[in-house]
Design an enzyme around this catalytic site. Structure first.
Site, mmCIF file in Angstrom:
data_model
loop_
_atom_site.group_PDB
_atom_site.id
_atom_site.type_symbol
_atom_site.label_atom_id
_atom_site.label_comp_id
_atom_site.label_asym_id
_atom_site.label_seq_id
_atom_site.Cartn_x
_atom_site.Cartn_y
_atom_site.Cartn_z
ATOM 1 N N ASP A 20 9.525 2.757 -0.655
ATOM 2 C CA ASP A 20 8.469 3.456 0.090
ATOM 3 C C ASP A 20 8.706 3.184 1.577
ATOM 4 O O ASP A 20 8.286 2.152 2.101
ATOM 5 C CB ASP A 20 7.091 2.975 -0.357
ATOM 6 N N TYR A 57 0.858 -1.191 0.000
ATOM 7 C CA TYR A 57 0.000 0.000 0.000
ATOM 8 C C TYR A 57 0.886 1.230 0.000
ATOM 9 O O TYR A 57 1.854 1.296 0.775
ATOM 10 C CB TYR A 57 -0.889 -0.008 1.250
ATOM 11 N N LYS A 92 4.790 9.629 8.370
ATOM 12 C CA LYS A 92 4.604 9.119 9.731
ATOM 13 C C LYS A 92 5.638 9.691 10.712
ATOM 14 O O LYS A 92 5.527 10.831 11.137
ATOM 15 C CB LYS A 92 4.612 7.583 9.700
HETATM 16 P P1 KE4 Z 1 -0.618 8.527 4.312
HETATM 17 O O1 KE4 Z 1 -1.118 9.230 3.072
HETATM 18 O O2 KE4 Z 1 -1.719 7.724 4.989
HETATM 19 O O3 KE4 Z 1 0.108 9.483 5.280
HETATM 20 O O4 KE4 Z 1 0.520 7.492 3.883
HETATM 21 C C1 KE4 Z 1 0.205 6.505 2.922
HETATM 22 C C2 KE4 Z 1 1.181 5.339 3.042
HETATM 23 C C3 KE4 Z 1 2.190 5.222 2.111
HETATM 24 N N1 KE4 Z 1 3.087 4.213 2.181
HETATM 25 C C4 KE4 Z 1 3.036 3.303 3.183
HETATM 26 C C5 KE4 Z 1 4.054 2.203 3.228
HETATM 27 C C6 KE4 Z 1 2.030 3.397 4.173
HETATM 28 O O5 KE4 Z 1 1.984 2.464 5.168
HETATM 29 C C7 KE4 Z 1 1.075 4.430 4.107
HETATM 30 C C8 KE4 Z 1 -0.055 4.567 5.112
HETATM 31 N N2 KE4 Z 1 -0.212 3.491 6.042
HETATM 32 C C9 KE4 Z 1 -1.553 3.256 6.544
HETATM 33 C C10 KE4 Z 1 -1.508 2.150 7.602
HETATM 34 N N3 KE4 Z 1 -0.914 0.970 7.148
HETATM 35 C C11 KE4 Z 1 -2.156 4.492 7.080
HETATM 36 C C12 KE4 Z 1 -3.380 4.302 7.937
HETATM 37 C C13 KE4 Z 1 -4.581 4.927 7.297
HETATM 38 O O6 KE4 Z 1 -4.737 4.781 6.055
HETATM 39 O O7 KE4 Z 1 -5.393 5.523 8.045
#
Ligand code: KE4
Length: 427
Positions: A239, A144, A267
């Site tokens: 990523d 993801y 994060k």
């Molecule tokens: P954000 O746009 O949610 O800040 O980041 C996206 C993203 C990109 N790459 C990786 C490897 C990520 O894990 C994420 C976001 N992770 C999820 C939880 N696994 C965010 C939680 C959510 O969507 O509320």
């Protein structure tokens, strides 16, 4: 434990926001029941609106590696607030955070700050396409990278949890240039580059997967990715939104000794405030506007309050490295969960890198999405709620990683293991 106030507040939330949430990952979609409404956090704990205290292993999905309300981060934010919130103009605090990132992540020579991990990955793939003048991006099922249209195919995290790995609204035209491969399948990568190599702009992947649960890359897979991208002129994009500053101060790339061309972050670099970043070789990053022609912009990018939180967090990680402590606590938890599952006769495996891990209801090993998606998510839901009732807040999906923070204590870990022993013996 009662959850009456959470129920009431969530009922109202459902009349105001789709599904009552501002991100589906927190909707408890695959575990059922009503999400807890959180009132506050303190160190390793969160407190819901009914006054229940829970040991927090979600930590805002990774950012709170120091625990909630770390005094140095709080002070940095309070000091920044005194100067005002946002100016839409360069501030010195952006230099400080950029310098901390560049000093920590060896492959990053220049960095651009954005507002989320999604913005970071969206910008990185646009840059890869602009730099190489090619169209195809390779990603892996179960990975993801945020809700970027062209990456919302075979996506993990809440897309997998809620069974929309290929979201409606993403057009065929958008996803036609996205090539989906199988994680840890080196032969598949070689085959793809043989067939499409001269069209591939970049490969983006999670160098430790958190978003199908914690899945670890083989060294052969990592080597193959680096060799194939180098040979074809495609960019290798790590990523590290989740793994950056999580599995090591220098990220997963410092553990695997692989040098990516671009890295995305989020994060932890914001310390819980909305920040993402993408960076890498200067000759590539200098293609980003206004240095180059690849467009990317953001009203609140480099926001001074967010930069203060991020810089204070990274300074703390740099100057008082918690990584040995995190590894010890996480190993205790991982082996405790594994033996609890075994004693209870549950078919489980635990996969861990540093302070991120997943207990899979799956015989394992889990090396790719096909393996992960065979997990018993029904059992996971029972395990999740059993722990909630014992004051333990685990990620609300089998396809997520849990996180140990520097604020967790040996007692917190032992209490969690005892709770898991009881829950796993009774589901
Ligand atoms: P954000 O746009 O949610 O800040 O980041 C996206 C993203 C990109 N790459 C990786 C490897 C990520 O894990 C994420 C976001 N992770 C999820 C939880 N696994 C965010 C939680 C959510 O969507 O509320």
């Amino acid at each position: 434990m009662t959850y009456d106030k959470s129920q009431q507040i969530f009922e109202t939330a459902q009349t105001l926001m789709p599904g009552g949430v501002n991100s589906p990952a927190r909707a408890f979609g695959s575990v059922g029941g009503t999400p807890l409404i959180i009132d506050r956090g303190e160190g390793p704990y969160i407190f819901d609106v009914d006054g229940n205290r829970l040991i927090d292993y979600i930590q805002s999905w990774g950012p709170m590696i120091l625990g909630h309300k770390h005094p140095n981060v709080m002070k940095a934010v309070q000091d920044a607030l005194e100067k005002g919130f946002s100016f839409g103009a360069p501030t010195e605090g952006e230099n400080e955070l950029a310098t901390l990132i560049i000093d920590a992540v060896e492959s990053v020579e220049k960095v651009r700050l954005v507002n989320s991990g999604t913005e970071a990955t969206m910008s990185a793939i646009r840059l890869a396409r602009g730099y190489t003048q090619r169209d195809v991006i390779v990603k892996f099922a179960g990975n993801y990278h945020g809700h970027v249209d062209s990456l919302l195919v075979a996506a993990g995290s809440s897309a997998a949890t809620l069974a929309v790995p290929n979201s409606p609204g993403v057009t065929a035209g958008t996803s036609q240039d996205t090539l989906i491969l199988t994680y840890n399948d080196s032969e598949g990568v070689k085959q793809a580059f043989t067939e499409h190599g001269d069209r591939i702009a970049g490969v983006i992947f999670e160098p430790v997967v958190g978003n199908m649960g914690c899945v670890i890359p083989s060294s052969e897979f990592l080597q193959t990715l680096r060799e194939c991208t180098t040979a074809s002129g495609a960019l290798l994009i790590f990523d590290e939104v989740m793994t950056g500053f999580r599995v090591a101060y220098g990220g997963a790339q410092s553990l695997w000794n692989i040098t990516p061309d671009l890295t995305t972050l989020g994060k932890i670099v914001g310390g819980g405030m909305p920040i993402g970043a993408y960076g890498g070789r200067a000759d590539i990053m200098n293609h980003v506007l206004p240095a180059g022609q690849v467009f990317q912009a953001g009203t609140l990018s480099g926001n001074p309050i967010a930069c203060a939180a991020g810089s204070a967090t990274l300074r703390e990680l740099r100057d008082n490295s918690p990584y040995d402590k995190l590894d010890t606590l996480a190993e205790t938890l991982a082996s405790g969960l594994a033996s609890a599952a075994q004693s209870a006769g549950q078919t489980c495996c635990v996969q861990r890198v540093g302070s991120m891990m997943t207990l899979f209801f799956n015989p394992g090993p889990v090396n790719c999405w096909e393996d992960a998606s065979a997990s018993d998510t029904e059992k996971f839901g029972q395990y999740f709620w059993g722990l909630i009732r014992k004051g333990i807040y685990m990620p609300c999906s089998q396809y997520e990683a849990l996180f140990v923070s520097a604020a967790h204590t040996e007692d917190d870990i032992q209490n969690t293991i005892s709770a898991a022993e009881s829950v796993l013996a009774n589901i």
